[in-house]
Write a protein that holds these residues in place. Sequence first.
Motif, PDB file in Angstrom:
ATOM      1  N   GLY A 185       0.765  -1.236   0.000  1.00 15.21           N
ATOM      2  CA  GLY A 185       0.000   0.000   0.000  1.00 15.21           C
ATOM      3  C   GLY A 185       0.793   1.280   0.000  1.00 15.21           C
ATOM      4  N   ARG A 186       2.109   1.185  -0.135  1.00 19.54           N
ATOM      5  CA  ARG A 186       2.912   2.410  -0.211  1.00 19.54           C
ATOM      6  C   ARG A 186       2.700   3.079  -1.562  1.00 19.54           C
ATOM      7  NH1 ARG A 186       8.949   1.954   0.576  1.00 19.54           N
ATOM      8  NH2 ARG A 186       8.730   0.131  -0.756  1.00 19.54           N
ATOM      9  N   VAL A 187       2.644   4.412  -1.563  1.00 23.06           N
ATOM     10  CA  VAL A 187       2.465   5.167  -2.807  1.00 23.06           C
ATOM     11  C   VAL A 187       3.835   5.427  -3.432  1.00 23.06           C
ATOM     12  CG1 VAL A 187       1.672   7.320  -3.835  1.00 23.06           C
ATOM     13  CG2 VAL A 187       0.329   6.235  -2.028  1.00 23.06           C
ATOM     14  N   VAL A 188       3.949   5.079  -4.706  1.00 22.30           N
ATOM     15  CA  VAL A 188       5.163   5.361  -5.468  1.00 22.30           C
ATOM     16  C   VAL A 188       4.742   6.085  -6.748  1.00 22.30           C
ATOM     17  CG1 VAL A 188       6.554   3.468  -4.550  1.00 22.30           C
ATOM     18  CG2 VAL A 188       5.058   3.052  -6.501  1.00 22.30           C
ATOM     19  N   TYR A 189       5.711   6.731  -7.402  1.00 23.62           N
ATOM     20  CA  TYR A 189       5.373   7.580  -8.548  1.00 23.62           C
ATOM     21  C   TYR A 189       6.188   7.205  -9.781  1.00 23.62           C
ATOM     22  CZ  TYR A 189       3.044  10.633  -5.170  1.00 23.62           C
ATOM     23  OH  TYR A 189       2.214  11.138  -4.201  1.00 23.62           O
ATOM     24  N   GLY A 190       5.570   7.405 -10.935  1.00 25.88           N
ATOM     25  CA  GLY A 190       6.260   7.257 -12.201  1.00 25.88           C
ATOM     26  C   GLY A 190       6.491   8.615 -12.831  1.00 25.88           C
ATOM     27  N   GLY A 191       6.978   8.600 -14.082  1.00 28.31           N
ATOM     28  CA  GLY A 191       7.037   9.837 -14.850  1.00 28.31           C
ATOM     29  C   GLY A 191       8.272  10.683 -14.708  1.00 28.31           C
ATOM     30  N   GLY A 192       9.370  10.144 -14.258  1.00 28.99           N
ATOM     31  CA  GLY A 192      10.584  10.961 -14.194  1.00 28.99           C
ATOM     32  C   GLY A 192      11.524  10.580 -13.078  1.00 28.99           C
ATOM     33  N   GLY A 193      11.929   9.330 -13.026  1.00 30.88           N
ATOM     34  CA  GLY A 193      12.883   8.898 -12.014  1.00 30.88           C
ATOM     35  C   GLY A 193      12.225   8.197 -10.842  1.00 30.88           C
ATOM     36  N   ILE A 194      13.068   7.578 -10.016  1.00 31.63           N
ATOM     37  CA  ILE A 194      12.627   6.932  -8.777  1.00 31.63           C
ATOM     38  C   ILE A 194      12.660   7.971  -7.662  1.00 31.63           C
ATOM     39  CG2 ILE A 194      13.114   5.131  -7.077  1.00 31.63           C
ATOM     40  CD1 ILE A 194      12.346   3.917  -9.721  1.00 31.63           C
ATOM     41  N   VAL A 195      11.522   8.230  -7.043  1.00 32.06           N
ATOM     42  CA  VAL A 195      11.476   9.134  -5.889  1.00 32.06           C
ATOM     43  C   VAL A 195      11.802   8.315  -4.647  1.00 32.06           C
ATOM     44  CG1 VAL A 195      10.041  10.664  -4.491  1.00 32.06           C
ATOM     45  CG2 VAL A 195       9.752  10.618  -6.978  1.00 32.06           C
TER      46      VAL A 195
END
Length: 525
Positions: free
Chosen positions: A398-408
């Motif tokens: 359930g952790r939120v991760v993001y796409g679209g420009g690198g690993i945050v």
Amino acid sequence: MKIDKVYFPIIIFSAIAVGFLLGGIFIKAPSSDRTSIQNETKQKLNKLIEFIDSEYVDNIDTDSIVDQTVTGILEKLDPHSVYIAKNEAQQVAEEMKGDFVGIGVNFFIENDSVIVINPVKNGPSEKAGIKSGDRILAADGEKLFGKKINTDKLYKKLKGEIGSKVSLTVYRKSEKRKFNTTVNRNTIPVKSVDIALMINKKIGYIKINRFAETTFKEFKSGLTKVIKQGAKELILDLRDNGGGYLEEAVAIADEFLPEKKLIVFTKNKKNRIDKTFATDYGSFENGKITVLINENTASASEIIAGAIQDNDRGLVIGRRSFGKGLVQRDMPFKDGSSVRLTIARYYTPTGRSIQKPYDHGGNEEYFNDFMNRYHNGEMYSKDSIKIADTLKFKTPKGRVVYGGGGIVPDVFVPLEASKGNEIVPLLMQSGVVTNYVFKEIDKNRKYFEKLNYTDLIKEITITDDYFFKFSDFIHRSDSFVDLNSNPTFVKRYLAAEFCRQLLGENQYYHVILKDDTMLKEALKH
């Protein structure tokens, strides 16, 4: 399948401008048989080169025109589809192969002379008696000094077939004598794993600088070493790692993930999806894993970071990575040149594409994106990272991760340098420091070689003498970088480089890691 390397801090690709000459005098070309429009279009470039070869008024190097044209075409595709000229192909191949055949010295050219920084440990030159500070004057009787000397000429003289011999004339400054020695060329490894060591009794540390053919083998050796020394947890340092072979990254990720866990998947032009899963061969599937990344972490490195993050396997610590989610394949031409062409996109296990936009601004702006990050404050605050809500993904836990420009990263660590002095970390990890330190040692090599690790650290850091001398050295080179904002940081890197040149790579990392802010953050978690 291969992922190309991203070079930092800046890569600028050359481009060719194509236009039409107006107002000239033209001679009508002879008519030819009609072919299909599609075939004629594909044959245009060949025909043009033939016309130039046979009819153009001046002698023109058509090979050069073709190289420029191919480069220009590829620039219209994406920033990672590139042309590798035949004169560059060998160097690129050696870098990715993980070794080359030569004499085994680290050197630089100054005042038209070849100066040995140090010979490769247990390499051909060291066995032949060559030492740090030696000047190589000639190879097989041909002089290697003077205004005409360059790296291309050096490589031609010093590289060769395995087992072949080269006779060198050497000047040893510390002893003020000249001598001859014969070196038997041999295979020289190009390390992709910089170091594998224990941070404390239970935490191992491995730093990888790129993913070449030998990287997994090197990594596995380092991992086995730290496990034997008691490592229950591991910090994998992928900072400034621009990528390389996808297969090597997948093999390393497999060491950490349980069987059947998705590592990465790719999608090509025809929407074919290829998924890669972990096997049951991993040797560190239960130990805690932390991955360090920064703005120069790219490509294959991002695959590992994404696999660890998306599978809830460990923490990713640092700053947002580069953002390269494209896959290339080398496609060779008969003349030895090749095209590294993007053939697919890759996605992390949750389905993220971490490729940053490249449809505007050109290659220079694309590779200079990290400068935009400096200016918008992202290097100092996670809140300044620009993330689109539409690119949210969730891990199994359930952790939120993001796409679209690198690993945050899961845990953000700001740049160590103060705002306005972001160039200092780049400077302190550049060849400028290597050059300065070598010159200081070369002034009194016998004195420095008597110092042990503790004495050497005191020599460099207890006063500001070397800090001020380095500042003067920088300014004499017309590089006006303000070092006064963080003298402790500068002295740490100076001391580390002195240790590297005099005592070896291990001691370099002992100095660097002792006060590394990102490593300290990793140890907290």
